[in-house]
Scaffold this active site. Structure first.
Site, PDB file in Angstrom:
ATOM      1  N   HIS A  62       0.815  -1.218   0.000  1.00  0.00           N
ATOM      2  CA  HIS A  62       0.000   0.000   0.000  1.00  0.00           C
ATOM      3  C   HIS A  62       0.848   1.267   0.000  1.00  0.00           C
ATOM      4  O   HIS A  62       0.348   2.352  -0.293  1.00  0.00           O
ATOM      5  CB  HIS A  62      -0.929   0.008   1.222  1.00  0.00           C
ATOM      6  CG  HIS A  62      -2.016  -1.010   1.111  1.00  0.00           C
ATOM      7  ND1 HIS A  62      -3.290  -0.699   0.716  1.00  0.00           N
ATOM      8  CD2 HIS A  62      -2.013  -2.348   1.303  1.00  0.00           C
ATOM      9  CE1 HIS A  62      -4.030  -1.793   0.678  1.00  0.00           C
ATOM     10  NE2 HIS A  62      -3.272  -2.815   1.038  1.00  0.00           N
ATOM     11  N   ASP A 122       3.480   9.440  -0.760  1.00  0.00           N
ATOM     12  CA  ASP A 122       2.296   8.663  -0.380  1.00  0.00           C
ATOM     13  C   ASP A 122       2.079   7.557  -1.397  1.00  0.00           C
ATOM     14  O   ASP A 122       2.203   7.801  -2.606  1.00  0.00           O
ATOM     15  CB  ASP A 122       1.064   9.593  -0.371  1.00  0.00           C
ATOM     16  CG  ASP A 122       0.095   9.268   0.749  1.00  0.00           C
ATOM     17  OD1 ASP A 122       0.048   8.094   1.157  1.00  0.00           O
ATOM     18  OD2 ASP A 122      -0.620  10.188   1.196  1.00  0.00           O
TER      19      ASP A 122
HETATM   20  P1  ADQ Z   1      -3.062   6.024   4.784  1.00  0.00           P
HETATM   21  O1  ADQ Z   1      -1.659   6.478   4.956  1.00  0.00           O
HETATM   22  O2  ADQ Z   1      -3.829   5.822   6.021  1.00  0.00           O
HETATM   23  O3  ADQ Z   1      -3.145   4.690   3.903  1.00  0.00           O
HETATM   24  P2  ADQ Z   1      -5.012   7.358   2.913  1.00  0.00           P
HETATM   25  O4  ADQ Z   1      -4.889   6.663   1.625  1.00  0.00           O
HETATM   26  O5  ADQ Z   1      -5.218   8.826   2.760  1.00  0.00           O
HETATM   27  O6  ADQ Z   1      -3.752   7.180   3.862  1.00  0.00           O
HETATM   28  O7  ADQ Z   1      -6.241   6.730   3.687  1.00  0.00           O
HETATM   29  C1  ADQ Z   1      -6.705   7.255   4.929  1.00  0.00           C
HETATM   30  C2  ADQ Z   1      -8.179   6.867   5.134  1.00  0.00           C
HETATM   31  O8  ADQ Z   1      -8.544   7.236   6.475  1.00  0.00           O
HETATM   32  C3  ADQ Z   1      -9.106   7.618   4.194  1.00  0.00           C
HETATM   33  O9  ADQ Z   1     -10.133   6.753   3.796  1.00  0.00           O
HETATM   34  C4  ADQ Z   1      -9.636   8.777   5.060  1.00  0.00           C
HETATM   35  O10 ADQ Z   1     -10.918   9.229   4.707  1.00  0.00           O
HETATM   36  C5  ADQ Z   1      -9.632   8.156   6.438  1.00  0.00           C
HETATM   37  N1  ADQ Z   1      -9.411   9.206   7.448  1.00  0.00           N
HETATM   38  C6  ADQ Z   1      -8.364  10.032   7.527  1.00  0.00           C
HETATM   39  N2  ADQ Z   1      -8.528  10.908   8.548  1.00  0.00           N
HETATM   40  C7  ADQ Z   1      -9.698  10.621   9.122  1.00  0.00           C
HETATM   41  C8  ADQ Z   1     -10.432  11.179  10.229  1.00  0.00           C
HETATM   42  N3  ADQ Z   1      -9.997  12.205  10.957  1.00  0.00           N
HETATM   43  N4  ADQ Z   1     -11.602  10.622  10.539  1.00  0.00           N
HETATM   44  C9  ADQ Z   1     -12.058   9.567   9.832  1.00  0.00           C
HETATM   45  N5  ADQ Z   1     -11.419   9.011   8.769  1.00  0.00           N
HETATM   46  C10 ADQ Z   1     -10.253   9.530   8.428  1.00  0.00           C
HETATM   47  C11 ADQ Z   1      -2.186   3.789   3.309  1.00  0.00           C
HETATM   48  C12 ADQ Z   1      -1.133   4.436   2.386  1.00  0.00           C
HETATM   49  C13 ADQ Z   1      -1.816   5.264   1.321  1.00  0.00           C
HETATM   50  C14 ADQ Z   1      -2.798   4.384   0.537  1.00  0.00           C
HETATM   51  C15 ADQ Z   1      -3.728   3.621   1.468  1.00  0.00           C
HETATM   52  C16 ADQ Z   1      -4.575   2.601   0.725  1.00  0.00           C
HETATM   53  O11 ADQ Z   1      -0.234   5.234   3.156  1.00  0.00           O
HETATM   54  O12 ADQ Z   1      -0.872   5.845   0.437  1.00  0.00           O
HETATM   55  O13 ADQ Z   1      -3.594   5.219  -0.296  1.00  0.00           O
HETATM   56  O14 ADQ Z   1      -2.992   2.917   2.464  1.00  0.00           O
HETATM   57  O15 ADQ Z   1      -3.788   1.771  -0.073  1.00  0.00           O
END
Ligand code: ADQ
Length: 463
Positions: free
Chosen positions: A156, A365
């Protein structure tokens, strides 16, 4: 019947804590509903005495098999090697790595422990899908136990170029153990390219033009599977949340002022500090937006708070928010609203819909699902604009129609904020329409189906 066995570090049981379940958990649950099977991994609990057998439960027709970890396992495997070594190096920050041999030993030990507990649960024609950097050696450990099932791995996070990866103690063994999978999936072409480079340069493997890799005595497929979101669901939730009390209160609190939103786990890879500095610069060089009281809503739930680098970063970011607010605030306006708590998905979608700009500027990311959720949540009649980092995996799909920025260049980011806030409606709609087409083409179902289809092709051979 063939079952899908999903393995990830954390298992998120359906119906439990659903407000905080991210995109990945929802997608895994949907995959299990489609194919039937088990979700195996850490329960999220520590116990002085670790589980002899996995705790198996069934909820809403899905089966979960979870293990507890000992405090030592948690410290060495999870906080230690996974989060203090792999995470920073894979995000191009070897300077933030803290390596201890015992953490690496703990990482290998927990992977061997997972394999030992998983192997007896497997049935004849199961296929296994392992997720993320915590579990890279799992297939190797399963193979040692005689498991010959098709096993796939999806990373990921980014896969760094060899010049960076070779700073990781244990890199050789780690990449060799990736070769024990039948399918290895990455988010972007850049990640795959970096992996190919490592295979050919560091372990003298071969890469064929059809994606087949021959290395470390095995033949497997390595490919790109960009993760997506459930676009229609995100759009529907955002539309529905227009009426929610929280969204309405948020809108009222802005009095029609421009709103910019950032949502990230509090992690140095997300570039929150650089984002604040760019917003500060924007307010300084665009006084008209000071007059209009442009507001940055930054939601950053705490993560990995027990890791020292995260504690320091948290203090620095809070200090910067306080300083910028002290500099620009008026009695009736605070430029940065900075919050460390989680919100319900519905609330977050409502906030996205209300915002004029989605401000997604990670320093590195794997993909960044927030960028995709922001787009899906927009009102087609009046969509906002996505300002997107050149270093987010999502840029490979959305670069033509978002405003792409270098997050280290605060003047460029400030220019993009201005461009986004003055962009005419027809241009916003045209950009948004194209980005929605891309999101629909590469949605979460496509991601899952493409990966499972590749896994079903195993075993791979050169001819
Ligand atoms: P993350 O680093 O966690 O994931 P991201 O892809 O942005 O980053 O996903 C975060 C998820 O958490 C999103 O669905 C977002 O809506 C949710 N979220 C964030 N803040 C929140 C809050 N305050 N309250 C509720 N929900 C919240 C890792 C990798 C990424 C990759 C994903 C999926 O680091 O690059 O995109 O896995 O493969």
């Amino acid at each position: 019947m063939t079952r899908l066995v999903v393995v990830s570090n954390r298992v998120e049981e359906a119906g439990k804590n659903q407000t905080s379940v991210g995109g990945l958990a929802v997608s895994i649950q949907a995959a299990l509903e489609t194919y039937g099977g088990i979700w195996f991994g850490w329960s999220g609990k520590y116990a002085a005495k670790v589980s002899v057998r996995p705790n198996v439960t069934s909820t809403n027709g899905l089966t979960y098999a979870t293990l507890d970890l000992s405090p030592q396992d948690y410290e060495e495997y999870y906080s230690g090697y996974a989060n203090r070594v792999i995470w920073p190096v894979f995000h191009y920050r070897p300077d933030l790595m803290t390596f201890r041999r015992k953490d690496y030993d703990g990482y290998r030990r927990v992977n061997a422990y997972f394999a030992k507990k998983l192997a007896p649960l497997l049935e004849g024609d199961d296929f296994i899908w392992v997720h993320d950097y915590h579990l890279i050696p799992l297939a190797h450990e399963l193979r040692q136990k005689g498991v010959n099932h098709p096993i796939g791995f999806f990373l990921h996070i980014p896969f760094p170029v060899p010049e960076v990866l070779t700073a990781l103690p244990g890199h050789h063994e780690l990449v060799e153990s990736l070769c024990a999978y039948d399918v290895v999936g990455f988010q972007t072409e850049m990640d795959l390219y970096a992996f190919h480079n490592y295979i050919t340069r560091e372990i003298q493997g071969q890469v064929m033009s059809n994606g087949i890799v021959k290395a470390n005595g095995r033949t497997f497929f390595a490919g790109v599977f960009p993760i997506g979101i459930d676009v229609e669901n995100a759009a529907a939730v955002a539309e529905d949340s227009k009426k929610s009390t929280t969204t309405v209160k948020m809108q009222e609190s802005l009095h029609g002022r421009p709103m910019i939103i950032g949502v990230d786990r509090l992690d140095y890879s997300k570039g929150i500090m650089e984002r604040f500095l760019a917003f500060e610069h924007f307010l300084q060089v665009c006084p008209e937006f000071q007059e209009q009281c442009a507001t940055l809503i930054q939601i950053a739930p705490l993560s990995r708070s027990d890791v020292q680098e995260y504690k320091e970063m948290r203090d620095e970011i809070s200090t910067a928010a306080g300083r910028i607010n002290g500099r620009f605030s008026e009695f009736n306006w605070v430029p940065i609203r900075y919050m460390n708590h989680r919100f319900k998905r519905r609330t977050l979608m409502g906030f996205f819909r209300t915002s004029h700009v989605g401000f997604v500027t990670p320093l590195r990311d794997g993909m960044n699902l927030v960028a995709k959720e922001y787009i899906a949540a927009q009102d087609p009649e009046d969509p906002g604009v996505l300002v997107l980092s050149h270093f987010a995996g999502a840029v490979h799909e959305l670069d033509d129609h978002s405003l792409v920025v270098n997050p280290y260049n605060i003047e460029e980011v400030a220019d993009a904020l201005k461009q986004a806030l003055v962009m005419p409606l027809d241009e916003r709609q045209a950009r948004w329409t194209e980005m929605m087409k891309t999101l629909r083409r590469n949605d979460i179902t496509t991601w899952r189906e493409k990966f499972v289809a590749a896994l079903r092709e195993a075993p791979y051979s050169v001819n």
